[in-house]
Design a protein around this motif. Structure first.
Motif, PDB file in Angstrom:
ATOM      1  N   GLY A  25       0.802  -1.216   0.000  1.00 35.38           N
ATOM      2  CA  GLY A  25       0.000   0.000   0.000  1.00 35.38           C
ATOM      3  C   GLY A  25       0.832   1.262   0.000  1.00 35.38           C
ATOM      4  N   TRP A  26       2.000   1.212   0.617  1.00 36.91           N
ATOM      5  CA  TRP A  26       2.869   2.390   0.627  1.00 36.91           C
ATOM      6  C   TRP A  26       3.291   2.767  -0.800  1.00 36.91           C
ATOM      7  CZ3 TRP A  26       6.833   1.534   5.228  1.00 36.91           C
ATOM      8  CH2 TRP A  26       6.123   1.558   6.430  1.00 36.91           C
ATOM      9  N   VAL A  27       3.685   1.753  -1.582  1.00 37.87           N
ATOM     10  CA  VAL A  27       4.115   2.025  -2.957  1.00 37.87           C
ATOM     11  C   VAL A  27       2.920   2.441  -3.817  1.00 37.87           C
ATOM     12  CG1 VAL A  27       5.254   1.064  -4.991  1.00 37.87           C
ATOM     13  CG2 VAL A  27       5.984   0.354  -2.700  1.00 37.87           C
ATOM     14  N   GLU A  28       1.828   1.711  -3.693  1.00 41.81           N
ATOM     15  CA  GLU A  28       0.636   1.998  -4.489  1.00 41.81           C
ATOM     16  C   GLU A  28       0.115   3.399  -4.233  1.00 41.81           C
ATOM     17  OE1 GLU A  28      -3.628  -0.183  -5.304  1.00 41.81           O
ATOM     18  OE2 GLU A  28      -3.007   0.202  -3.245  1.00 41.81           O
ATOM     19  N   LEU A  29      -0.023   3.759  -2.968  1.00 41.00           N
ATOM     20  CA  LEU A  29      -0.559   5.069  -2.638  1.00 41.00           C
ATOM     21  C   LEU A  29       0.391   6.177  -3.049  1.00 41.00           C
ATOM     22  CD1 LEU A  29      -2.958   6.507  -1.169  1.00 41.00           C
ATOM     23  CD2 LEU A  29      -1.444   6.662   0.787  1.00 41.00           C
ATOM     24  N   GLY A  30       1.702   5.924  -2.936  1.00 39.94           N
ATOM     25  CA  GLY A  30       2.655   6.944  -3.351  1.00 39.94           C
ATOM     26  C   GLY A  30       2.485   7.315  -4.808  1.00 39.94           C
ATOM     27  N   LEU A  80       2.057  19.597   7.824  1.00 39.94           N
ATOM     28  CA  LEU A  80       1.302  18.774   8.761  1.00 39.94           C
ATOM     29  C   LEU A  80       1.844  17.352   8.848  1.00 39.94           C
ATOM     30  CD1 LEU A  80      -1.114  18.452  10.666  1.00 39.94           C
ATOM     31  CD2 LEU A  80      -2.509  17.881   8.676  1.00 39.94           C
ATOM     32  N   SER A  81       2.178  16.751   7.696  1.00 37.63           N
ATOM     33  CA  SER A  81       2.541  15.332   7.690  1.00 37.63           C
ATOM     34  C   SER A  81       3.897  15.059   8.336  1.00 37.63           C
ATOM     35  CB  SER A  81       2.529  14.797   6.256  1.00 37.63           C
ATOM     36  OG  SER A  81       3.423  15.529   5.428  1.00 37.63           O
ATOM     37  N   ILE A  82       4.861  15.913   8.126  1.00 41.35           N
ATOM     38  CA  ILE A  82       6.199  15.654   8.683  1.00 41.35           C
ATOM     39  C   ILE A  82       6.184  15.624  10.208  1.00 41.35           C
ATOM     40  CG2 ILE A  82       8.550  16.568   8.882  1.00 41.35           C
ATOM     41  CD1 ILE A  82       8.323  17.531   6.002  1.00 41.35           C
ATOM     42  N   PRO A  83       5.619  16.637  10.891  1.00 41.18           N
ATOM     43  CA  PRO A  83       5.584  16.561  12.366  1.00 41.18           C
ATOM     44  C   PRO A  83       4.797  15.362  12.883  1.00 41.18           C
ATOM     45  CG  PRO A  83       5.121  18.792  11.624  1.00 41.18           C
ATOM     46  CD  PRO A  83       5.093  17.918  10.411  1.00 41.18           C
ATOM     47  N   PHE A 120       2.374  20.272  -7.721  1.00 38.92           N
ATOM     48  CA  PHE A 120       1.319  19.718  -6.866  1.00 38.92           C
ATOM     49  C   PHE A 120       1.555  18.228  -6.632  1.00 38.92           C
ATOM     50  CE2 PHE A 120      -0.883  23.613  -7.546  1.00 38.92           C
ATOM     51  CZ  PHE A 120      -1.894  23.687  -6.593  1.00 38.92           C
ATOM     52  N   GLY A 121       1.890  17.518  -7.711  1.00 37.80           N
ATOM     53  CA  GLY A 121       2.054  16.079  -7.604  1.00 37.80           C
ATOM     54  C   GLY A 121       3.152  15.685  -6.637  1.00 37.80           C
ATOM     55  N   ILE A 122       4.296  16.352  -6.710  1.00 33.93           N
ATOM     56  CA  ILE A 122       5.415  16.001  -5.835  1.00 33.93           C
ATOM     57  C   ILE A 122       5.065  16.268  -4.379  1.00 33.93           C
ATOM     58  CG2 ILE A 122       7.776  16.630  -5.198  1.00 33.93           C
ATOM     59  CD1 ILE A 122       8.285  17.133  -8.192  1.00 33.93           C
ATOM     60  N   LEU A 123       4.500  17.441  -4.112  1.00 32.06           N
ATOM     61  CA  LEU A 123       4.162  17.787  -2.733  1.00 32.06           C
ATOM     62  C   LEU A 123       3.096  16.841  -2.175  1.00 32.06           C
ATOM     63  CD1 LEU A 123       4.083  21.690  -2.964  1.00 32.06           C
ATOM     64  CD2 LEU A 123       5.778  20.284  -1.783  1.00 32.06           C
ATOM     65  N   LEU A 124       2.053  16.589  -2.959  1.00 28.42           N
ATOM     66  CA  LEU A 124       0.977  15.733  -2.472  1.00 28.42           C
ATOM     67  C   LEU A 124       1.408  14.272  -2.387  1.00 28.42           C
ATOM     68  CD1 LEU A 124      -2.025  17.324  -4.400  1.00 28.42           C
ATOM     69  CD2 LEU A 124      -1.483  17.548  -1.978  1.00 28.42           C
ATOM     70  N   CYS A 125       2.310  13.855  -3.280  1.00 35.00           N
ATOM     71  CA  CYS A 125       2.818  12.491  -3.218  1.00 35.00           C
ATOM     72  C   CYS A 125       3.625  12.272  -1.942  1.00 35.00           C
ATOM     73  CB  CYS A 125       3.688  12.199  -4.441  1.00 35.00           C
ATOM     74  SG  CYS A 125       4.483  10.592  -4.414  1.00 35.00           S
ATOM     75  N   VAL A 126       4.540  13.187  -1.668  1.00 36.89           N
ATOM     76  CA  VAL A 126       5.374  13.052  -0.468  1.00 36.89           C
ATOM     77  C   VAL A 126       4.511  13.074   0.785  1.00 36.89           C
ATOM     78  CG1 VAL A 126       7.177  14.154   0.919  1.00 36.89           C
ATOM     79  CG2 VAL A 126       7.417  14.027  -1.565  1.00 36.89           C
ATOM     80  N   SER A 127       3.564  14.014   0.832  1.00 37.28           N
ATOM     81  CA  SER A 127       2.720  14.115   2.030  1.00 37.28           C
ATOM     82  C   SER A 127       1.809  12.895   2.165  1.00 37.28           C
ATOM     83  CB  SER A 127       1.880  15.396   1.985  1.00 37.28           C
ATOM     84  OG  SER A 127       1.021  15.412   0.862  1.00 37.28           O
ATOM     85  N   SER A 128       1.294  12.368   1.053  1.00 36.15           N
ATOM     86  CA  SER A 128       0.439  11.183   1.121  1.00 36.15           C
ATOM     87  C   SER A 128       1.207   9.972   1.614  1.00 36.15           C
ATOM     88  CB  SER A 128      -0.171  10.886  -0.255  1.00 36.15           C
ATOM     89  OG  SER A 128      -1.067  11.899  -0.640  1.00 36.15           O
TER      90      SER A 128
END
Length: 491
Positions: free
Chosen positions: A57-62, A365-368, A217-225
């Motif tokens: 799921g980590w790879v798929e969702l990324g 939000l995601s990093i902390p 957008f894709g890079i930021l949202l991918c990393v955060s997701s």
């Protein structure tokens, strides 16, 4: 003019209801599947399946998160979606192939790290799933972006029904864990075939270069997701790394699987909300977009009594679904379900930030949260085991929800009414008490949950939480459904 432009509120509600009801087939069929698998595979086998599915799921969702939200946003704003959609299909499939190869190469190192040799072939099998899943999700993004919410609901329903049937048949044939994985892959193929009945962008051709904002957008949202996914599933992985047994992982995974309904609602609702809000902002209807954001926040706060109901009945629920051997999952489910509801607020915040052109919020939000849950698990799991992991996850999800509330207020100046918070808290206590003092077992549990659910809705109605417009909207849906049924009878 499409319903998405002429009646965005009604179209969003209608689409959300349909997609969520279709999505409910996942937990409903999933409960049947999980009950079947836990009895066929045992705690050890089920623990391996959950662990391998989590890593997959980590790879798929990324991959999907890199494309999904930007695609929905830009397709929703486009007058002609086909050029963006065609490029999206091809690029996402290529990314899926790369992701599948990567997971296949990492299968043995991950199995060695987690000290589970059998994990390697299962991860290799899941690697074949990723390209198909990526192609399927690209079609789903197009359906949502162009506002075809009903068609998305149909494709989702077909997937979950196919998944149930395929897994039951293949595992019963003696394929064990590989059968469950192959069944999931087959369900994605079914969903892809149904999706292409509604949208048929060419699969082959020149791969155009997407615009710079799409990649930003894709890079930021991918990393955060990916960070959000790691955050949500870290309890299970850390439990195993810190010395937990496969039995403990299976128990925690069972509770985690039962706590997915709030997240499923968020997954059903947030893409539709993003598509609708993006179009409203693009058309300059800012007040209407803010009104939808405000309603979404109220809705999340209003879900807590239903979580309290599940928490109160948690021991009975896990025993009914998984059997007596999973009884220890009850307290874990009670904690995880409340955190999962709180985390839906994060989904709303991500939608508003993305539609507003502020995707950096997701990283802030995601990093902390990942750092907090990592530290918390290192402290709590050695002392309290699986229950400690659940406590840390739920607490950090609550922190994320509070941060999201303040972030939305800063972006749009909206905040849920204090009265909604108070009504939700009081009704939550009522629902929890009713669930605890009314002991049931077996199929009577379904009647108990349904009755208390009706009490929750009536309590909101009596306390005047619903506005006149919301009541009128609900009546219009009931009336339209009744007319449809009468017309079908006449035919």
């Amino acid at each position: 003019m499409s319903p998405l432009s002429s009646q965005p509120g009604r179209h969003l509600v209608d689409g959300t209801v349909r997609v969520f009801l279709a999505g409910l087939l996942f937990p409903l069929t999933g409960l049947i599947t999980a009950g079947f698998l836990t009895r066929r595979l045992g705690t050890d086998g089920y623990g391996l399946l959950v662990l391998s599915a989590t890593l997959f799921g980590w790879v798929e969702l990324g991959i999907n998160s890199f494309f999904a939200r930007p695609a929905i946003k830009f397709i929703g704003e486009a007058k002609n979606w086909l050029p963006v959609g065609s490029t999206l299909i091809r690029l996402q499939f290529v990314a899926g192939v790369v992701g599948g190869v990567l997971l296949g190469l990492l299968a043995f190192p991950l199995a060695w790290l987690l000290d589970e040799p059998l994990l390697a072939p299962y991860l290799a099998l899941f690697a074949l799933h990723i390209p198909i899943s990526s192609l399927t999700q690209a079609h789903q993004s197009i359906l949502v972006g162009i506002g075809n919410f009903r068609q998305k609901a149909v494709t989702n329903a077909c997937r979950w029904i196919a998944r149930l049937l395929l897994i039951l048949v293949l595992v019963e044939m003696g394929l064990s864990v590989p059968g469950a994985i192959i069944g999931s892959l087959g369900a994605s193929l079914v969903e892809l075939a149904v999706s292409r009945r509604y949208v048929r962008p060419p699969l082959f051709g020149k791969v155009a270069i997407l615009t710079r904002p799409f990649y930003d957008f894709g890079i930021l949202l991918c990393v955060s997701s990916i960070l959000f996914l790691i955050f949500s599933s870290m309890g299970l992985v850390m439990l195993k790394i810190l010395g937990g047994t496969l039995e403990a992982a299976g128990i925690y995974g069972a509770a985690q699987n039962l706590s997915i309904i709030p997240g499923l609602f968020g997954m059903s609702f947030s893409p539709l909300l993003l598509s609708t809000v993006s179009r409203l902002l693009f058309e300059g209807r800012i007040d209407q977009a803010k009104s939808m954001g405000f309603g979404a926040m109220r809705m999340v706060v209003g879900l807590f009594p239903f979580g309290a109901l599940v928490a109160g009945a948690a021991p009975e629920i896990v025993t009914l679904v998984f059997g007596q051997s999973f009884e220890l999952a009850g307290p874990i489910l009670g904690v995880l379900i409340m955190g999962a509801i709180a985390f839906v607020m994060v989904s709303v915040a991500v939608v508003i930030a993305t539609a507003s052109g502020a995707p950096l919020f997701t990283l802030y939000l995601s990093i902390p949260l990942v750092v907090l849950v990592l530290i918390g698990n290192l402290v709590m799991i050695p002392r309290f085991g699986a229950f400690g992991a659940a406590m840390v996850t739920a607490l950090c999800q609550g922190i994320g929800a509070l941060a999201s509330l303040f972030a939305i207020h800063r972006l749009w100046g909206i905040f849920p009414p204090i009265g909604t918070f108070l009504r939700s808290a009081i009704i939550s206590v009522l629902a929890y008490m009713l669930a605890v003092i009314w002991p049931t077992s077996g199929l009577l549990l379904m009647m108990k949950i349904g009755c208390i659910g009706v009490v929750i809705i009536l309590a909101y109605f009596v306390s005047r939480e619903f506005s006149h417009d919301e009541i009128a909207l609900a009546r219009s849906f009931i009336g339209s459904k009744a007319e449809t049924i009468e017309q079908q009878k006449e035919m």
